[in-house]
Design an enzyme around this catalytic site. Structure first.
Site, PDB file in Angstrom:
ATOM      1  N   ASP A  18       2.576  21.343  24.577  1.00  0.00           N
ATOM      2  CA  ASP A  18       1.855  21.832  25.759  1.00  0.00           C
ATOM      3  C   ASP A  18       1.339  23.252  25.572  1.00  0.00           C
ATOM      4  O   ASP A  18       1.680  23.930  24.601  1.00  0.00           O
ATOM      5  CB  ASP A  18       2.744  21.732  27.012  1.00  0.00           C
ATOM      6  CG  ASP A  18       4.186  22.159  26.744  1.00  0.00           C
ATOM      7  OD1 ASP A  18       4.406  22.943  25.813  1.00  0.00           O
ATOM      8  OD2 ASP A  18       5.084  21.714  27.480  1.00  0.00           O
ATOM      9  N   ASN A  40      14.167  20.106  36.310  1.00  0.00           N
ATOM     10  CA  ASN A  40      13.708  19.026  37.199  1.00  0.00           C
ATOM     11  C   ASN A  40      13.437  17.737  36.420  1.00  0.00           C
ATOM     12  O   ASN A  40      12.859  16.805  36.950  1.00  0.00           O
ATOM     13  CB  ASN A  40      12.455  19.457  37.965  1.00  0.00           C
ATOM     14  CG  ASN A  40      11.281  19.748  37.040  1.00  0.00           C
ATOM     15  OD1 ASN A  40      11.398  19.624  35.823  1.00  0.00           O
ATOM     16  ND2 ASN A  40      10.156  20.137  37.621  1.00  0.00           N
ATOM     17  N   HIS A  70      11.553  17.487  33.668  1.00  0.00           N
ATOM     18  CA  HIS A  70      10.279  17.369  32.957  1.00  0.00           C
ATOM     19  C   HIS A  70      10.482  17.367  31.449  1.00  0.00           C
ATOM     20  O   HIS A  70      11.437  17.948  30.930  1.00  0.00           O
ATOM     21  CB  HIS A  70       9.262  18.426  33.416  1.00  0.00           C
ATOM     22  CG  HIS A  70       9.504  19.813  32.917  1.00  0.00           C
ATOM     23  ND1 HIS A  70       9.112  20.926  33.617  1.00  0.00           N
ATOM     24  CD2 HIS A  70      10.084  20.288  31.782  1.00  0.00           C
ATOM     25  CE1 HIS A  70       9.422  22.010  32.929  1.00  0.00           C
ATOM     26  NE2 HIS A  70      10.016  21.656  31.831  1.00  0.00           N
ATOM     27  N   GLU A 109       5.623  16.873  34.873  1.00  0.00           N
ATOM     28  CA  GLU A 109       6.444  17.164  36.035  1.00  0.00           C
ATOM     29  C   GLU A 109       6.763  15.869  36.804  1.00  0.00           C
ATOM     30  O   GLU A 109       6.145  14.826  36.555  1.00  0.00           O
ATOM     31  CB  GLU A 109       5.700  18.159  36.939  1.00  0.00           C
ATOM     32  CG  GLU A 109       5.409  19.507  36.268  1.00  0.00           C
ATOM     33  CD  GLU A 109       6.609  20.452  36.234  1.00  0.00           C
ATOM     34  OE1 GLU A 109       7.744  19.999  35.996  1.00  0.00           O
ATOM     35  OE2 GLU A 109       6.405  21.665  36.456  1.00  0.00           O
TER      36      GLU A 109
HETATM   37  P1  PGA Z   1      13.888  25.961  28.238  1.00  0.00           P
HETATM   38  O1  PGA Z   1      12.704  25.012  28.693  1.00  0.00           O
HETATM   39  O2  PGA Z   1      14.178  25.611  26.830  1.00  0.00           O
HETATM   40  O3  PGA Z   1      13.337  27.357  28.363  1.00  0.00           O
HETATM   41  O4  PGA Z   1      15.030  25.680  29.149  1.00  0.00           O
HETATM   42  C1  PGA Z   1      12.831  23.651  28.428  1.00  0.00           C
HETATM   43  C2  PGA Z   1      11.715  22.891  29.101  1.00  0.00           C
HETATM   44  O5  PGA Z   1      11.289  23.296  30.195  1.00  0.00           O
HETATM   45  O6  PGA Z   1      11.272  21.878  28.540  1.00  0.00           O
END
Ligand code: PGA
Length: 255
Positions: A70, A139, A141, A146
Site C-alpha cells: 500500500d 481493526n 485490516h 479496512e
Molecule cells: P503496525 O501496523 O505494524 O504499525 O502495527 C500493522 C498494520 O496496520 O498492518
C-alpha cells in the site's frame, strides 16, 4: 483456518527470525521470487534481520521482485511518511534488491484508478505473488483493506479510518496523516501462493483472537485469510496471549 500453521515464539526478535527463515526458504527455492511487503512498526525487526542475512551472504535479493501492499494517496518518494521513503530507509537501501524490481503504488498520480489498474497488471505480469508478508491492524485490516472491503477486491483507493490514521501518526512528523490510501485488494492477497502474517506486542492480542475465532466476514478483513490454504501466522507471546490454546495445538515453535 484450513491447515493453519501457527508459530508462537517468545518475543518479537524471534518472530522476525521465523519470518526471515520462511522468506529465506522461498528465495532459496526460487531466486526470482515475487514478494508482497508490508510497512508499519511490526516489520522493522524483520527488515533488520533480512538486511543482516543479506550482508553476510545468506540471502541474495539480486533477482527477487517486490510489491508493497500500500501507499498513501498524495505521497511520493520524497514525502515524509510515504511508504516509498519508509522502504528505501528501512529495507531497499540495505540489501541488494534491484531498484527496478521494487514496486510501490504511486500515490502521487493524478489518475489513481489507472495507477491501481497498472499495479494489478504488474503483479499479474510478474506471475503473481509467491509470498505475501502481512501485518494486521487493530481493526483487522490487512494492507489498507479496512472493515467492509469485499474479499474479491483488487488494488483500489480507500478512505482510511480514523483509528488507522491515529495508529500511523508516528510516521508523520507534522501529525498530518492523509485520509486516503491505495492498497492491493483482499483478492490480490488471497491469490498469493503463500501468506505469512506477523503480529507482535500486546496491542495485537485481541485482533489475533478475533482472527482465529470470529466468523469469516468482510467486517473483519483478516478473516479472509482463513479461506486460503497456505497461511502461516507468526506471533510473539504478547500477541498470542488471548489465543485459546496457544501451546496445545499450534505447532508452536521452540525458537
Ligand atoms: P503496525 O501496523 O505494524 O504499525 O502495527 C500493522 C498494520 O496496520 O498492518
Amino acid at each position: 483456518m484450513p491447515n493453519p500453521a501457527l508459530s508462537i515464539v517468545e518475543d518479537a526478535p524471534r518472530a522476525a527470525r521465523v519470518v526471515a527463515d520462511l522468506l529465506e526458504n522461498v528465495i532459496r527455492s526460487r531466486p526470482d521470487a515475487v514478494l508482497a511487503l508490508p510497512t508499519g512498526r511490526t516489520p522493522l525487526r524483520l527488515y533488520d534481520e533480512l538486511a543482516e542475512r543479506n550482508r553476510v551472504g545468506r540471502i541474495d535479493f539480486h533477482r527477487v521482485r517486490t510489491f508493497n501492499l500500500d501507499e498513501w494517496v498524495g505521497a511520493n518518494r520524497d514525502s515524509a511518511g510515504s511508504y516509498a521513503r519508509f522502504m528505501d530507509e528501512h529495507f531497499f537501501s540495505r540489501v541488494n534488491l534491484q531498484p527496478r524490481n521494487c514496486q510501490i503504488p504511486d500515490g502521487s498520480r493524478s489518475d489513481l484508478g489507472a495507477e491501481c489498474a497498472r499495479y494489478e497488471r504488474l503483479i499479474r505480469e510478474a506471475g503473481g505473488i509467491d509470498l505475501a508478508i502481512l501485518g494486521i491492524g487493530r481493526n483487522g485490516h490487512i494492507g489498507f483493506n479496512e472493515p467492509g472491503t469485499p474479499f474479491d477486491s483488487r488494488t483500489h483507493v480507500v478512505e482510511v479510518t480514523a483509528e488507522t490514521r491515529l495508529a500511523n501518526r508516528w510516521s508523520f512528523p507534522d501529525g498530518r496523516v492523509p485520509t486516503r490510501a491505495m492498497t492491493v485488494g483482499i483478492g490480490t492477497i488471497l491469490d498469493a501462493r503463500q501468506i505469512v502474517l506477523l503480529a507482535t506486542g500486546g496491542a495485537k492480542a485481541n485482533v489475533l483472537r478475533c482472527l482465529l475465532e470470529d466468523p469469516i466476514d468482510p467486517s473483519f478483513p483478516a478473516s479472509a485469510l482463513r479461506l486460503h490454504p497456505c497461511v502461516h501466522l507468526v506471533a510473539d507471546s504478547l500477541a498470542a496471549a488471548r489465543l485459546a490454546q496457544p501451546a496445545a495445538d499450534s505447532g508452536r515453535s521452540p525458537r
